[in-house]
Enzyme design. Structure first.
Site, PDB file in Angstrom:
ATOM      1  N   ASN A 113       0.869  -1.177   0.000  1.00 25.83           N
ATOM      2  CA  ASN A 113       0.000   0.000   0.000  1.00 25.83           C
ATOM      3  C   ASN A 113       0.902   1.221   0.000  1.00 25.83           C
ATOM      4  O   ASN A 113       1.683   1.402   0.940  1.00 25.83           O
ATOM      5  CB  ASN A 113      -0.894  -0.015   1.251  1.00 25.83           C
ATOM      6  CG  ASN A 113      -1.743   1.233   1.374  1.00 25.83           C
ATOM      7  OD1 ASN A 113      -1.939   1.952   0.400  1.00 25.83           O
ATOM      8  ND2 ASN A 113      -2.247   1.481   2.562  1.00 25.83           N
ATOM      9  N   TYR A 255     -10.909  11.196   4.862  1.00 22.54           N
ATOM     10  CA  TYR A 255     -11.754  10.417   3.950  1.00 22.54           C
ATOM     11  C   TYR A 255     -11.504   8.912   3.944  1.00 22.54           C
ATOM     12  O   TYR A 255     -12.455   8.128   3.957  1.00 22.54           O
ATOM     13  CB  TYR A 255     -11.562  10.972   2.531  1.00 22.54           C
ATOM     14  CG  TYR A 255     -12.262  10.162   1.475  1.00 22.54           C
ATOM     15  CD1 TYR A 255     -13.648  10.150   1.384  1.00 22.54           C
ATOM     16  CD2 TYR A 255     -11.531   9.395   0.569  1.00 22.54           C
ATOM     17  CE1 TYR A 255     -14.297   9.387   0.411  1.00 22.54           C
ATOM     18  CE2 TYR A 255     -12.173   8.635  -0.403  1.00 22.54           C
ATOM     19  CZ  TYR A 255     -13.551   8.638  -0.475  1.00 22.54           C
ATOM     20  OH  TYR A 255     -14.189   7.897  -1.427  1.00 22.54           O
TER      21      TYR A 255
END
Ligand code: SF4
Length: 475
Positions: A113, A255
Protein backbone atom coordinates in the site's frame (compact mmCIF):
# COMPACT_ATOMS: atom_id res chain seq x y z
CA UNK A 1 -15.09 3.31 -16.81
CA UNK A 2 -17.72 5.35 -14.99
CA UNK A 3 -16.59 6.72 -11.64
CA UNK A 4 -19.27 8.33 -9.48
CA UNK A 5 -16.91 9.60 -6.84
CA UNK A 6 -14.94 12.87 -6.80
CA UNK A 7 -13.10 12.14 -3.57
CA UNK A 8 -9.41 11.16 -3.75
CA UNK A 9 -8.98 7.48 -4.49
CA UNK A 10 -7.01 5.40 -2.07
CA UNK A 11 -4.69 2.85 -3.44
CA UNK A 12 -4.88 -0.34 -1.44
CA UNK A 13 -5.60 -2.30 1.67
CA UNK A 14 -3.27 -5.02 2.95
CA UNK A 15 -3.60 -7.78 5.49
CA UNK A 16 -1.18 -10.32 7.01
CA UNK A 17 -2.20 -13.24 9.20
CA UNK A 18 -0.45 -15.94 11.21
CA UNK A 19 -3.27 -18.22 12.40
CA UNK A 20 -2.02 -21.67 13.47
CA UNK A 21 -5.47 -22.77 14.65
CA UNK A 22 -7.75 -21.35 11.98
CA UNK A 23 -8.62 -21.49 8.29
CA UNK A 24 -6.20 -18.73 7.33
CA UNK A 25 -7.53 -18.10 3.80
CA UNK A 26 -11.06 -17.54 5.04
CA UNK A 27 -9.70 -15.14 7.68
CA UNK A 28 -7.79 -13.26 4.97
CA UNK A 29 -10.97 -13.14 2.87
CA UNK A 30 -13.04 -11.58 5.68
CA UNK A 31 -10.18 -9.26 6.63
CA UNK A 32 -10.03 -8.00 3.04
CA UNK A 33 -13.79 -7.52 3.03
CA UNK A 34 -13.35 -5.02 5.85
CA UNK A 35 -10.80 -3.18 3.68
CA UNK A 36 -12.84 -3.19 0.46
CA UNK A 37 -13.41 0.59 0.69
CA UNK A 38 -9.65 1.10 0.10
CA UNK A 39 -9.68 -0.47 -3.36
CA UNK A 40 -12.23 -2.12 -5.62
CA UNK A 41 -10.30 -3.00 -8.77
CA UNK A 42 -8.49 -6.23 -7.84
CA UNK A 43 -7.86 -8.54 -4.92
CA UNK A 44 -5.57 -11.42 -4.03
CA UNK A 45 -4.59 -13.80 -1.24
CA UNK A 46 -1.35 -15.82 -0.92
CA UNK A 47 -1.04 -18.60 1.67
CA UNK A 48 1.97 -20.62 2.84
CA UNK A 49 1.75 -24.09 4.38
CA UNK A 50 5.44 -24.06 5.32
CA UNK A 51 6.55 -25.58 2.02
CA UNK A 52 4.50 -24.18 -0.82
CA UNK A 53 3.02 -20.71 -1.30
CA UNK A 54 -0.28 -20.71 -3.20
CA UNK A 55 -1.90 -17.64 -4.68
CA UNK A 56 -5.22 -16.63 -6.11
CA UNK A 57 -5.88 -13.14 -7.41
CA UNK A 58 -7.98 -11.39 -10.02
CA UNK A 59 -9.77 -8.24 -11.11
CA UNK A 60 -12.91 -7.14 -9.33
CA UNK A 61 -14.41 -6.89 -5.88
CA UNK A 62 -13.37 -9.41 -3.22
CA UNK A 63 -16.75 -11.15 -3.55
CA UNK A 64 -16.19 -11.46 -7.32
CA UNK A 65 -12.59 -12.68 -7.13
CA UNK A 66 -13.05 -15.38 -4.45
CA UNK A 67 -15.40 -18.31 -4.07
CA UNK A 68 -15.27 -21.50 -1.97
CA UNK A 69 -13.64 -23.43 -4.85
CA UNK A 70 -10.67 -21.11 -5.31
CA UNK A 71 -10.21 -20.50 -1.57
CA UNK A 72 -10.17 -24.23 -0.72
CA UNK A 73 -6.63 -24.94 -2.03
CA UNK A 74 -5.21 -21.97 -0.08
CA UNK A 75 -4.35 -24.06 2.98
CA UNK A 76 -1.71 -23.05 5.50
CA UNK A 77 -0.90 -21.03 8.59
CA UNK A 78 0.43 -17.79 7.08
CA UNK A 79 -1.38 -15.54 4.63
CA UNK A 80 -1.22 -12.12 3.09
CA UNK A 81 -3.97 -10.35 1.16
CA UNK A 82 -4.43 -7.24 -0.91
CA UNK A 83 -7.27 -5.17 -2.31
CA UNK A 84 -6.25 -2.73 -4.97
CA UNK A 85 -7.03 0.63 -6.41
CA UNK A 86 -4.42 1.33 -9.09
CA UNK A 87 -2.01 4.18 -8.46
CA UNK A 88 1.26 3.29 -10.15
CA UNK A 89 0.32 1.06 -13.05
CA UNK A 90 -3.04 0.64 -14.65
CA UNK A 91 -5.82 -1.57 -13.47
CA UNK A 92 -4.65 -4.65 -15.37
CA UNK A 93 -4.44 -8.23 -14.20
CA UNK A 94 -0.60 -8.19 -14.18
CA UNK A 95 -0.65 -5.34 -11.70
CA UNK A 96 -2.92 -7.09 -9.21
CA UNK A 97 -1.32 -8.23 -5.98
CA UNK A 98 0.18 -10.01 -4.08
CA UNK A 99 3.17 -10.44 -6.38
CA UNK A 100 4.62 -13.90 -5.99
CA UNK A 101 7.94 -15.21 -7.24
CA UNK A 102 10.30 -18.12 -6.64
CA UNK A 103 13.63 -16.85 -5.30
CA UNK A 104 16.91 -18.61 -4.47
CA UNK A 105 15.70 -18.49 -0.83
CA UNK A 106 12.27 -19.99 -1.51
CA UNK A 107 8.90 -18.49 -2.45
CA UNK A 108 8.18 -14.85 -1.73
CA UNK A 109 4.91 -12.92 -1.97
CA UNK A 110 4.51 -9.19 -1.41
CA UNK A 111 1.52 -6.84 -1.12
CA UNK A 112 1.99 -3.08 -0.96
CA UNK A 113 0.00 0.00 0.00
CA UNK A 114 1.65 3.23 -1.11
CA UNK A 115 3.86 4.53 -3.86
CA UNK A 116 7.63 4.84 -4.16
CA UNK A 117 8.64 8.26 -5.47
CA UNK A 118 11.95 6.88 -6.80
CA UNK A 119 10.38 3.83 -8.50
CA UNK A 120 11.55 4.81 -11.99
CA UNK A 121 15.25 4.86 -10.94
CA UNK A 122 14.89 1.58 -9.06
CA UNK A 123 13.10 0.04 -12.00
CA UNK A 124 15.77 1.17 -14.47
CA UNK A 125 18.43 -0.26 -12.17
CA UNK A 126 16.71 -3.66 -12.08
CA UNK A 127 16.27 -3.71 -15.86
CA UNK A 128 19.96 -2.81 -16.32
CA UNK A 129 20.86 -5.83 -14.20
CA UNK A 130 18.75 -8.04 -16.45
CA UNK A 131 15.90 -8.56 -14.00
CA UNK A 132 12.71 -9.08 -16.01
CA UNK A 133 9.54 -7.29 -14.89
CA UNK A 134 6.08 -8.41 -15.89
CA UNK A 135 4.07 -5.41 -14.73
CA UNK A 136 4.16 -1.63 -14.48
CA UNK A 137 3.75 -1.64 -10.70
CA UNK A 138 6.30 -0.28 -8.23
CA UNK A 139 5.25 -3.12 -5.92
CA UNK A 140 6.87 -5.61 -8.30
CA UNK A 141 10.06 -3.52 -8.13
CA UNK A 142 9.97 -3.91 -4.33
CA UNK A 143 9.48 -7.69 -4.71
CA UNK A 144 12.37 -8.11 -7.16
CA UNK A 145 14.72 -5.96 -5.10
CA UNK A 146 14.02 -8.08 -2.03
CA UNK A 147 14.54 -11.28 -4.00
CA UNK A 148 17.99 -10.12 -5.11
CA UNK A 149 19.08 -8.51 -1.83
CA UNK A 150 22.12 -9.50 0.25
CA UNK A 151 21.48 -11.21 3.57
CA UNK A 152 21.21 -14.58 5.24
CA UNK A 153 17.49 -14.25 6.03
CA UNK A 154 14.53 -12.08 5.07
CA UNK A 155 15.04 -9.78 8.05
CA UNK A 156 18.54 -8.92 6.83
CA UNK A 157 17.44 -8.62 3.24
CA UNK A 158 14.71 -6.20 4.30
CA UNK A 159 17.17 -4.17 6.36
CA UNK A 160 19.51 -3.98 3.36
CA UNK A 161 16.80 -2.96 0.90
CA UNK A 162 14.61 -0.54 2.82
CA UNK A 163 17.10 2.37 2.72
CA UNK A 164 16.73 2.47 -1.08
CA UNK A 165 12.94 2.78 -1.03
CA UNK A 166 11.90 6.44 -0.99
CA UNK A 167 8.23 7.07 -0.47
CA UNK A 168 5.17 5.40 0.92
CA UNK A 169 5.13 1.70 1.70
CA UNK A 170 3.10 -0.29 4.14
CA UNK A 171 4.01 -3.83 3.12
CA UNK A 172 2.98 -7.33 4.03
CA UNK A 173 5.46 -10.01 2.99
CA UNK A 174 5.01 -13.77 2.97
CA UNK A 175 7.83 -16.30 3.01
CA UNK A 176 7.57 -20.04 3.64
CA UNK A 177 7.70 -19.66 7.41
CA UNK A 178 6.70 -16.16 8.25
CA UNK A 179 4.74 -13.03 7.46
CA UNK A 180 6.23 -9.57 7.96
CA UNK A 181 4.50 -6.21 8.38
CA UNK A 182 6.71 -3.31 7.27
CA UNK A 183 6.11 0.45 7.40
CA UNK A 184 8.15 3.20 5.73
CA UNK A 185 10.10 5.63 7.96
CA UNK A 186 7.81 8.56 7.10
CA UNK A 187 4.74 6.63 8.24
CA UNK A 188 2.68 7.69 5.20
CA UNK A 189 0.23 4.80 5.21
CA UNK A 190 -1.40 3.08 8.17
CA UNK A 191 -0.64 -0.44 9.38
CA UNK A 192 -1.75 -1.93 12.69
CA UNK A 193 -1.13 -5.22 14.43
CA UNK A 194 -3.39 -7.26 16.68
CA UNK A 195 -3.72 -10.58 18.50
CA UNK A 196 -6.19 -13.23 17.31
CA UNK A 197 -8.46 -14.78 19.92
CA UNK A 198 -7.52 -18.31 18.83
CA UNK A 199 -3.76 -17.70 18.95
CA UNK A 200 -1.58 -16.01 16.36
CA UNK A 201 -1.55 -12.45 15.10
CA UNK A 202 -2.73 -10.28 12.25
CA UNK A 203 -1.67 -6.97 10.73
CA UNK A 204 -3.90 -4.81 8.54
CA UNK A 205 -4.13 -1.39 6.95
CA UNK A 206 -6.82 -0.47 9.44
CA UNK A 207 -7.60 -1.48 12.98
CA UNK A 208 -11.27 -1.80 11.95
CA UNK A 209 -10.31 -4.84 9.81
CA UNK A 210 -8.45 -6.38 12.76
CA UNK A 211 -11.52 -6.03 14.93
CA UNK A 212 -13.59 -7.74 12.21
CA UNK A 213 -11.33 -10.76 12.77
CA UNK A 214 -11.95 -10.61 16.52
CA UNK A 215 -8.44 -9.29 17.20
CA UNK A 216 -7.40 -7.36 20.22
CA UNK A 217 -5.68 -4.44 18.52
CA UNK A 218 -2.16 -4.08 19.94
CA UNK A 219 -0.82 -0.97 18.23
CA UNK A 220 0.23 0.64 14.96
CA UNK A 221 3.42 -0.58 13.32
CA UNK A 222 5.82 2.30 13.94
CA UNK A 223 7.44 4.23 11.08
CA UNK A 224 10.57 2.33 9.94
CA UNK A 225 9.59 -0.75 11.94
CA UNK A 226 9.29 -4.40 10.87
CA UNK A 227 7.13 -6.89 12.78
CA UNK A 228 7.41 -10.62 12.10
CA UNK A 229 4.29 -12.72 12.73
CA UNK A 230 5.73 -16.24 12.87
CA UNK A 231 5.22 -17.75 16.28
CA UNK A 232 3.58 -17.23 19.64
CA UNK A 233 5.31 -13.89 20.18
CA UNK A 234 5.73 -11.04 17.74
CA UNK A 235 9.31 -10.26 16.70
CA UNK A 236 9.78 -6.51 16.37
CA UNK A 237 12.73 -4.45 15.17
CA UNK A 238 13.42 -0.94 14.00
CA UNK A 239 14.87 -1.51 10.51
CA UNK A 240 15.28 2.22 9.82
CA UNK A 241 15.09 5.19 12.17
CA UNK A 242 11.85 7.16 11.81
CA UNK A 243 12.20 10.14 9.46
CA UNK A 244 13.02 13.40 11.27
CA UNK A 245 9.72 14.79 9.97
CA UNK A 246 7.00 12.15 9.96
CA UNK A 247 4.46 12.42 7.13
CA UNK A 248 1.32 10.49 7.98
CA UNK A 249 -1.30 11.02 5.29
CA UNK A 250 -3.83 13.50 6.64
CA UNK A 251 -6.42 12.12 4.23
CA UNK A 252 -6.79 8.97 6.31
CA UNK A 253 -8.59 11.19 8.82
CA UNK A 254 -10.54 13.16 6.25
CA UNK A 255 -11.75 10.42 3.95
CA UNK A 256 -9.97 7.09 3.55
CA UNK A 257 -10.12 5.24 6.84
CA UNK A 258 -13.22 3.61 8.20
CA UNK A 259 -14.69 5.74 10.98
CA UNK A 260 -14.20 2.86 13.43
CA UNK A 261 -10.44 2.86 12.77
CA UNK A 262 -7.71 4.71 14.61
CA UNK A 263 -5.01 6.69 12.84
CA UNK A 264 -2.04 8.09 14.73
CA UNK A 265 -3.74 6.83 17.89
CA UNK A 266 -6.80 9.01 17.23
CA UNK A 267 -10.36 7.87 16.58
CA UNK A 268 -11.15 8.68 12.95
CA UNK A 269 -14.83 9.17 13.82
CA UNK A 270 -13.97 11.64 16.57
CA UNK A 271 -11.56 13.59 14.34
CA UNK A 272 -14.24 13.87 11.63
CA UNK A 273 -16.71 15.25 14.16
CA UNK A 274 -14.04 17.76 15.27
CA UNK A 275 -13.49 18.80 11.63
CA UNK A 276 -17.21 19.58 11.33
CA UNK A 277 -17.24 21.53 14.59
CA UNK A 278 -14.21 23.53 13.48
CA UNK A 279 -15.90 24.32 10.14
CA UNK A 280 -18.95 25.67 11.99
CA UNK A 281 -16.70 27.87 14.16
CA UNK A 282 -14.72 29.19 11.18
CA UNK A 283 -17.74 29.86 8.93
CA UNK A 284 -21.00 30.21 10.84
CA UNK A 285 -23.97 30.00 8.46
CA UNK A 286 -27.61 30.86 8.90
CA UNK A 287 -29.46 27.77 7.71
CA UNK A 288 -32.36 25.40 8.46
CA UNK A 289 -30.71 22.01 8.08
CA UNK A 290 -27.24 20.39 7.85
CA UNK A 291 -26.88 17.35 5.59
CA UNK A 292 -23.84 15.16 4.79
CA UNK A 293 -22.70 13.75 1.48
CA UNK A 294 -22.72 10.13 2.66
CA UNK A 295 -20.87 8.17 3.92
CA UNK A 296 -17.55 9.70 4.91
CA UNK A 297 -18.98 13.15 5.72
CA UNK A 298 -21.63 11.94 8.17
CA UNK A 299 -19.55 12.42 11.37
CA UNK A 300 -18.40 15.89 10.22
CA UNK A 301 -21.99 16.93 9.49
CA UNK A 302 -23.03 15.76 12.97
CA UNK A 303 -20.19 17.85 14.44
CA UNK A 304 -21.10 20.88 12.31
CA UNK A 305 -24.77 20.71 13.25
CA UNK A 306 -23.94 20.36 16.94
CA UNK A 307 -21.53 23.33 16.97
CA UNK A 308 -23.79 25.52 14.80
CA UNK A 309 -27.02 24.66 16.63
CA UNK A 310 -28.71 23.75 13.32
CA UNK A 311 -30.74 20.51 12.97
CA UNK A 312 -28.96 17.59 11.29
CA UNK A 313 -30.83 15.40 8.82
CA UNK A 314 -30.32 13.02 5.90
CA UNK A 315 -30.53 14.74 2.54
CA UNK A 316 -28.98 12.20 0.18
CA UNK A 317 -29.53 8.46 0.07
CA UNK A 318 -26.59 6.70 -1.52
CA UNK A 319 -26.65 3.52 -3.50
CA UNK A 320 -23.69 1.95 -1.67
CA UNK A 321 -23.14 -0.76 -4.22
CA UNK A 322 -22.63 1.26 -7.37
CA UNK A 323 -19.03 2.49 -6.78
CA UNK A 324 -17.10 2.32 -10.02
CA UNK A 325 -18.40 0.39 -12.95
CA UNK A 326 -17.14 -0.65 -16.36
CA UNK A 327 -20.69 -1.04 -17.71
CA UNK A 328 -21.42 1.95 -19.90
CA UNK A 329 -24.85 3.44 -19.12
CA UNK A 330 -27.26 4.26 -21.93
CA UNK A 331 -27.39 7.90 -23.04
CA UNK A 332 -30.49 8.59 -20.99
CA UNK A 333 -28.93 7.00 -17.90
CA UNK A 334 -25.70 8.93 -18.47
CA UNK A 335 -27.71 12.16 -18.27
CA UNK A 336 -28.76 11.05 -14.82
CA UNK A 337 -25.08 11.39 -13.74
CA UNK A 338 -24.69 11.31 -9.96
CA UNK A 339 -28.43 10.65 -9.65
CA UNK A 340 -27.52 7.04 -10.47
CA UNK A 341 -25.74 6.99 -7.14
CA UNK A 342 -27.64 9.53 -4.98
CA UNK A 343 -31.33 10.21 -4.43
CA UNK A 344 -32.56 13.24 -2.49
CA UNK A 345 -35.06 13.04 0.37
CA UNK A 346 -37.00 16.02 -0.94
CA UNK A 347 -39.13 16.58 2.16
CA UNK A 348 -35.94 17.16 4.20
CA UNK A 349 -34.63 19.97 1.99
CA UNK A 350 -37.69 21.52 0.33
CA UNK A 351 -37.97 25.29 1.01
CA UNK A 352 -34.96 25.07 3.33
CA UNK A 353 -31.58 26.77 3.53
CA UNK A 354 -29.29 23.74 3.37
CA UNK A 355 -25.69 23.38 4.59
CA UNK A 356 -24.03 20.48 2.76
CA UNK A 357 -20.92 18.93 4.32
CA UNK A 358 -18.46 17.10 2.05
CA UNK A 359 -14.92 15.83 2.60
CA UNK A 360 -13.23 17.20 -0.51
CA UNK A 361 -13.50 18.54 -4.04
CA UNK A 362 -10.92 17.02 -6.38
CA UNK A 363 -11.85 17.46 -10.05
CA UNK A 364 -15.08 19.30 -9.27
CA UNK A 365 -17.28 17.09 -11.43
CA UNK A 366 -19.75 15.74 -8.86
CA UNK A 367 -20.36 18.66 -6.47
CA UNK A 368 -22.29 20.65 -9.09
CA UNK A 369 -24.68 17.81 -10.05
CA UNK A 370 -25.24 16.99 -6.35
CA UNK A 371 -26.17 20.59 -5.57
CA UNK A 372 -28.45 20.63 -8.61
CA UNK A 373 -30.29 17.59 -7.22
CA UNK A 374 -30.95 19.58 -4.04
CA UNK A 375 -32.21 22.62 -5.91
CA UNK A 376 -34.43 20.45 -8.12
CA UNK A 377 -35.87 19.00 -4.91
CA UNK A 378 -36.81 22.51 -3.77
CA UNK A 379 -33.88 23.62 -1.57
CA UNK A 380 -34.03 27.42 -1.15
CA UNK A 381 -30.27 27.96 -0.60
CA UNK A 382 -27.28 25.62 -0.74
CA UNK A 383 -24.10 26.28 1.26
CA UNK A 384 -21.26 23.81 0.65
CA UNK A 385 -18.70 23.30 3.43
CA UNK A 386 -15.58 21.18 2.86
CA UNK A 387 -13.71 19.53 5.74
CA UNK A 388 -10.22 20.25 4.36
CA UNK A 389 -8.45 23.05 2.44
CA UNK A 390 -8.52 23.18 -1.39
CA UNK A 391 -6.59 20.31 -3.02
CA UNK A 392 -4.28 22.17 -5.39
CA UNK A 393 -1.39 19.68 -5.78
CA UNK A 394 -1.23 16.02 -6.83
CA UNK A 395 -0.15 13.23 -4.52
CA UNK A 396 2.96 11.27 -5.53
CA UNK A 397 2.83 8.97 -2.52
CA UNK A 398 0.03 6.70 -3.65
CA UNK A 399 -3.26 8.57 -3.62
CA UNK A 400 -4.93 9.21 -6.95
CA UNK A 401 -5.96 12.85 -6.94
CA UNK A 402 -5.32 13.46 -10.60
CA UNK A 403 -2.77 15.72 -12.26
CA UNK A 404 -2.28 19.46 -11.82
CA UNK A 405 -4.48 20.00 -14.88
CA UNK A 406 -7.29 17.92 -13.43
CA UNK A 407 -7.35 19.50 -9.95
CA UNK A 408 -9.97 22.22 -10.01
CA UNK A 409 -8.39 24.13 -7.10
CA UNK A 410 -5.09 24.33 -8.97
CA UNK A 411 -6.52 26.60 -11.63
CA UNK A 412 -9.61 28.18 -10.06
CA UNK A 413 -10.10 30.42 -7.02
CA UNK A 414 -12.64 29.46 -4.36
CA UNK A 415 -15.08 31.99 -5.84
CA UNK A 416 -14.58 30.58 -9.34
CA UNK A 417 -15.18 27.07 -7.99
CA UNK A 418 -18.37 28.28 -6.29
CA UNK A 419 -19.61 29.66 -9.58
CA UNK A 420 -18.56 26.49 -11.42
CA UNK A 421 -20.46 24.14 -9.11
CA UNK A 422 -23.32 26.56 -8.50
CA UNK A 423 -24.03 27.11 -4.82
CA UNK A 424 -24.88 30.15 -2.70
CA UNK A 425 -21.68 29.91 -0.68
CA UNK A 426 -18.60 27.68 -0.53
CA UNK A 427 -16.10 27.45 2.30
CA UNK A 428 -13.08 25.18 2.79
CA UNK A 429 -11.69 24.47 6.26
CA UNK A 430 -8.39 26.28 6.85
CA UNK A 431 -5.12 24.33 7.13
CA UNK A 432 -4.62 25.46 10.73
CA UNK A 433 -8.27 24.67 11.52
CA UNK A 434 -7.86 21.18 10.06
CA UNK A 435 -4.77 20.49 12.16
CA UNK A 436 -6.34 21.88 15.31
CA UNK A 437 -9.38 19.61 14.73
CA UNK A 438 -6.96 16.68 14.45
CA UNK A 439 -5.18 17.92 17.56
CA UNK A 440 -1.66 17.85 16.08
CA UNK A 441 0.52 20.58 14.68
CA UNK A 442 3.07 18.32 12.94
CA UNK A 443 3.82 14.73 11.91
CA UNK A 444 1.46 14.84 8.91
CA UNK A 445 1.87 15.16 5.17
CA UNK A 446 -0.19 18.08 3.83
CA UNK A 447 1.45 18.29 0.40
CA UNK A 448 -1.78 18.12 -1.62
CA UNK A 449 -2.83 21.38 0.05
CA UNK A 450 0.51 23.17 0.37
CA UNK A 451 2.70 21.74 -2.43
CA UNK A 452 5.43 21.14 0.18
CA UNK A 453 6.34 17.51 -0.33
CA UNK A 454 8.03 15.63 2.51
CA UNK A 455 10.56 14.14 0.06
CA UNK A 456 11.84 14.88 -3.40
CA UNK A 457 9.24 13.95 -6.02
CA UNK A 458 9.35 13.53 -9.77
CA UNK A 459 6.75 15.91 -11.18
CA UNK A 460 6.78 14.01 -14.49
CA UNK A 461 5.68 10.72 -12.97
CA UNK A 462 2.16 9.61 -13.77
CA UNK A 463 0.02 6.72 -12.71
CA UNK A 464 0.86 4.69 -15.81
CA UNK A 465 4.33 6.15 -16.31
CA UNK A 466 6.05 2.78 -16.70
CA UNK A 467 3.68 1.49 -19.29
CA UNK A 468 5.03 1.67 -22.76
CA UNK A 469 3.65 0.93 -26.18
CA UNK A 470 6.26 -1.68 -27.08
CA UNK A 471 4.81 -2.01 -30.58
CA UNK A 472 6.27 1.40 -31.35
CA UNK A 473 9.81 0.74 -30.19
CA UNK A 474 10.75 -1.53 -33.07
CA UNK A 475 12.27 -3.99 -30.56
S1 SF4 B 1 -0.12 14.47 -0.63
FE1 SF4 B 1 -2.12 14.44 0.42
S2 SF4 B 1 -2.99 12.44 -0.10
FE2 SF4 B 1 -0.80 12.33 -0.58
S3 SF4 B 1 0.16 11.49 1.26
FE3 SF4 B 1 0.24 13.71 1.44
S4 SF4 B 1 -1.64 14.24 2.59
FE4 SF4 B 1 -1.91 12.15 1.83
Amino acid sequence: MIDFNDSPHDECGVIAIYAPNEDVSSMAFYGLFALQHRGQEAAGIAVSDGQVVRLHKGLGLISQVFNPQNLAPLQGRHAIGHTRYSTTGSSSAQNSQPFMIETQYGPLAVAHNGNLVNASELRADLLRKGVGLSSSSDSEVITMMLAGAEGTNWSERLRNTMPRWQGAYSLVILSRWCVFAVRDPWGFRPLSVGMLPSGGHAAASEAGALRTLGCEVIREVKPGEVIALCGEALRVWQALPPAPRLARCVFEHIYFSRPDSFWDGLSVHQVRQNLGEQLAREMPTTADVVIPVPDSSIPAAIGYARAAGIPYNDGFIKNRYIGRTFIEPTDSLRKQGVALKFNVIAENVRDKRVVVIDDSIVRGNTAGPLLRLLRNAGAKETHLRITCPPIAHPCFMGVDMGTYDELIAHHKSVEQIRQHIGCDSLYYLSLSGMMSAIGRSEGYCQACFTGEYPLEVNFQSTKTGFEKDWSRTGD
